[in-house]
Design an enzyme around this catalytic site. Structure first.
Site, short mmCIF file in Angstrom:
data_model
loop_
_atom_site.label_atom_id
_atom_site.label_comp_id
_atom_site.label_asym_id
_atom_site.label_seq_id
_atom_site.Cartn_x
_atom_site.Cartn_y
_atom_site.Cartn_z
N ARG A 251 1.00 -1.26 0.02
CA ARG A 251 0.13 0.15 -0.20
C ARG A 251 0.95 1.31 0.09
NH1 ARG A 251 -3.51 -2.57 -1.58
NH2 ARG A 251 -5.47 -2.95 -0.79
N GLU A 280 -3.36 7.26 -5.35
CA GLU A 280 -3.83 6.53 -6.81
C GLU A 280 -5.12 7.44 -7.56
OE1 GLU A 280 -1.86 2.41 -5.20
OE2 GLU A 280 -3.87 2.42 -6.26
N HIS A 298 -0.78 0.03 -10.23
CA HIS A 298 -1.30 -0.84 -9.30
C HIS A 298 -1.92 -2.14 -9.86
CE1 HIS A 298 -3.64 -1.37 -4.97
NE2 HIS A 298 -3.18 -2.49 -5.59
#
Lengths: 334, 339
Positions: A251, A280, A298
């Site tokens: 994360r 993000e 991601h």
């Protein structure tokens, strides 16, 4: 059909089946809608209603025992309070930082996630990012792709992977999978975890700073919690050193991103491979310019097979719950 | 292995090693990288004389050659050097040395041994993960600022469980196999002969290997036999979901056919460190996101150069002291080799 509230439509379709609340469709539901047609439960799709969420919950979700969510739908204390019958939260993600685990524990609500099914793919991505940063594969590709090879000839050297000391932050299923792979490359594996794991052959470090001081590479594989937020701070990065590499497939918020950008910009660490970021899909502009940084939206940790396995796991957990059978991947509260 | 009974050096002079062209490493490390107090270099590239004349002028002095991929050792060169006893190459490959002529003349050849194997294998895995999981393509996507505006990038493909076919299970192939095993791939191979004591499935020819693989990794030497070994039939057998990785030599693959398939989408992807006409790379590849390319650098790391220096100098010093070479190549075990 459109004038009927969704909750009534679904009741007519599958009378009597217990409902699973879904506030916003998780990615898996969008990808594999068919897999969620079950004889054991039906979906209560809050997003299809015109009512504001709170009102929808108080009106229709009073008897709902299970919620299906993803990383994008936080399960907050407020939501939990609006669901008096809630006994299970199922997330399609590996991470659980979007779920208030304290409140769940207080209420006796079980939580399942999909960590296990993504572990191998996440580990593959972590190693791939590390090799790319050390050996400059993306830079090489750009060099060739832009036609520079005939003109420029010689080309910047990368660094050996073999013999590197790799500190794994969080030796869970992903961290263990990373360790297993890097051993085959001749790396020395070290780790930090909440508690030492007596059955693993790698040296344990009780805090990340000491781990970083003794490592050439840090690979972040732990969950995001109050303790781990910004755990990789400037002090840790300076301890890692000017040749040090950071890989993050966990994360974004585990790393103090602002400090990391500064350290990279000033050469205080050697490079980074990042699949996740604090905000993000926004990535700090300075990172876009750096050749010693490899960025991934991601995505590197995911594969279609991983998603399908996660989907199967989510459905299996829900079906087990409604048949009073043991959950397949419950989070163990510590 | 050693040349006929000739004195290794005269009393007053250091023995001479011929260097035909500046080895690529010199660009990074400077002219004196392979220097030793026990011998001296005759640098053909510093002479105004054309090579044959230079060789004739120094024919009696040259006892050894420092070769590299950029400086082939041909039969013509060898014939002009009656006292030649040793060729040391800085490269992994040997296809730039006329090994038949060396064998015929009793000239020893020393290579890089297993120096590059681990780093090369690491690069293979890096290329493979990159192709499968679109790492370089994803990196480009993010660095072009497309993530916020264009949303999620397409998913890649799982590595675990893939059937990996290794073409040539030598030192590099073995290191590749060991690594990919740890990722949960199933490994099979084709080599000139089956290797006892390896746990991987052997296929007697590359066509069958390709037919039973999802990924083909080229780790063999370039010889007359292996030129365009990976041809249309093999690529068809590999299939449209197949991935090919080449860190060996460009001409082992029919490049034109590979490029055609990549452009048409008849193969899933490729990771290529070598090409048929380096440094020229087919321009059609530049637009493709399922190809990862690198400029023949799979063996090159800072660490390996220091090891290389020791091996090169060590081989020459051993030769001139009548001691066994560090990394001799067994010329009598090789099939007919191309130049």
């Amino acid at each position: 059909m459109e004038s009927q509230p969704p909750e009534e439509r679904s009741q007519q379709r599958s009378k009597g089946l217990p409902q699973v609340l879904v506030m916003k469709p998780p990615p898996l539901l969008t990808l594999f809608e068919d897999k969620f047609i079950s004889s054991k439960f039906q979906l209560l799709k809050a997003w299809e209603s015109t009512l504001p969420l709170d009102q929808f919950l108080t009106t229709y979700a009073g008897s709902v025992r299970a919620v299906l969510c993803s990383g994008a739908t936080p399960i907050t204390p407020r939501i939990i309070r609006l669901l008096p019958s809630l006994q299970l939260v199922v997330t399609d993600s590996a991470g659980v930082n979007h779920i208030d685990l304290n409140e769940c524990r207080r209420r006796g609500i079980a939580v399942t996630n999909a960590a296990g099914v993504f572990s191998d793919d996440a580990a593959d991505a972590a190693v791939g990012l590390l090799i790319d940063v050390l050996r400059k594969i993306s830079v090489a590709d750009r060099f060739v792709r832009h036609g520079l090879w005939p003109a420029k000839g010689d080309y910047p050297l990368g660094f050996k992977l073999g013999g590197k000391r790799v500190g794994i932050v969080g030796l869970g299923s992903i961290g263990s999978a990373v360790a297993k792979r890097l051993e085959a490359f001749g790396c020395t594996v070290l780790y930090n975890s909440r508690k030492p794991k007596p059955w693993v052959p790698y040296p344990f470090y009780s805090n990340v700073h000491e781990l970083a001081a003794d490592s050439d590479v840090l690979i972040v594989c732990c969950g995001l919690t109050a303790e781990t937020r910004h755990m990789i701070n400037r002090r840790v990065m300076v301890a890692l050193g000017k040749q040090g590499i950071i890989i993050n497939v966990a994360r974004g918020a585990i790393i103090d991103e602002k400090e990391m950008v500064e350290c990279l910009a000033h050469g205080e660490i050697g490079g980074a491979g990042l699949d996740v970021f604090e905000n993000e899909p926004n990535v700090p502009k300075q990172l876009l310019e750096l050749d010693n940084v490899v960025l991934s939206p991601h995505r590197a940790v995911f594969t279609p097979e991983g998603f399908m396995a996660a989907c199967d796991l989510v459905v299996a957990n829900l079906e087990a719950f409604f048949q009073d059978k043991p959950l397949l991947s419950p989070l163990i509260h510590e | 292995m050693t040349s006929e009974n000739q004195p290794r050096h005269s009393q007053s002079e250091l023995p001479c090693v011929l260097s035909l062209k500046l080895p690529p490493s010199f660009l990074t490390f400077g002219d004196h990288f392979f220097d030793s107090p026990k011998f001296q270099y005759l640098k053909a590239y510093e002479s105004p004389l054309p090579l044959p004349q230079f060789l004739q002028a120094h024919a009696q002095s040259v006892q050894a050659i420092l070769a590299s991929g950029a400086a082939p050792v041909t039969a013509e060169t060898i014939r002009l050097l009656p006292r030649l006893g040793l060729v040391v190459t800085t490269s992994q490959g040997l296809n730039h040395i006329d090994l038949s002529e060396c064998h015929r003349r009793g000239i020893a050849v020393a290579g890089a041994g297993t120096l590059y194997s681990a780093d090369c294998a690491d690069y293979v895995v890096g290329l493979l993960i990159d192709v499968l999981r679109k790492i370089s393509a994803g990196n480009r996507y993010v660095k072009q600022g497309l993530w916020p505006s264009q949303g999620d990038y397409p998913l890649g493909y799982k590595l675990g469980g893939k059937r990996v076919g290794i073409v040539g299970l030598g030192s590099i192939g073995t290191e590749v196999a060991r690594r990919l095993d740890a990722f949960g791939c199933s490994i099979s191979y084709n080599s000139r002969s089956k290797k006892s004591l390896v746990p991987y499935t052997f296929y007697p020819n590359v066509l069958e290997l390709a037919a039973n693989s999802d990924v083909l990794i080229i780790c063999c030497a370039l010889t007359d036999e292996t030129h365009h070994l990976i041809n249309k039939e093999v690529l068809s057998a590999l299939g449209s979901d197949g991935v090919i990785i080449n860190i060996a030599r460009g001409p082992i693959i029919d490049e034109k056919e590979l490029v055609r398939r990549l452009v048409k989408g008849e193969i899933r992807g490729a990771g290529l460190d070598v090409f048929e006409h380096e440094p020229a790379v087919p321009a059609e590849l530049f637009a493709l996101d399922n190809v990862v390319m690198s400029p023949h650098c799979a063996v090159r790391t800072w660490g390996s150069f220091e090891d290389l220096r020791k091996i090169v100098i060590g081989n020459f010093e051993a030769f001139f002291s009548n001691e066994p070479l560090l990394t001799p190549v067994a010329l009598d075990h090789l099939p007919h080799l191309s130049r």
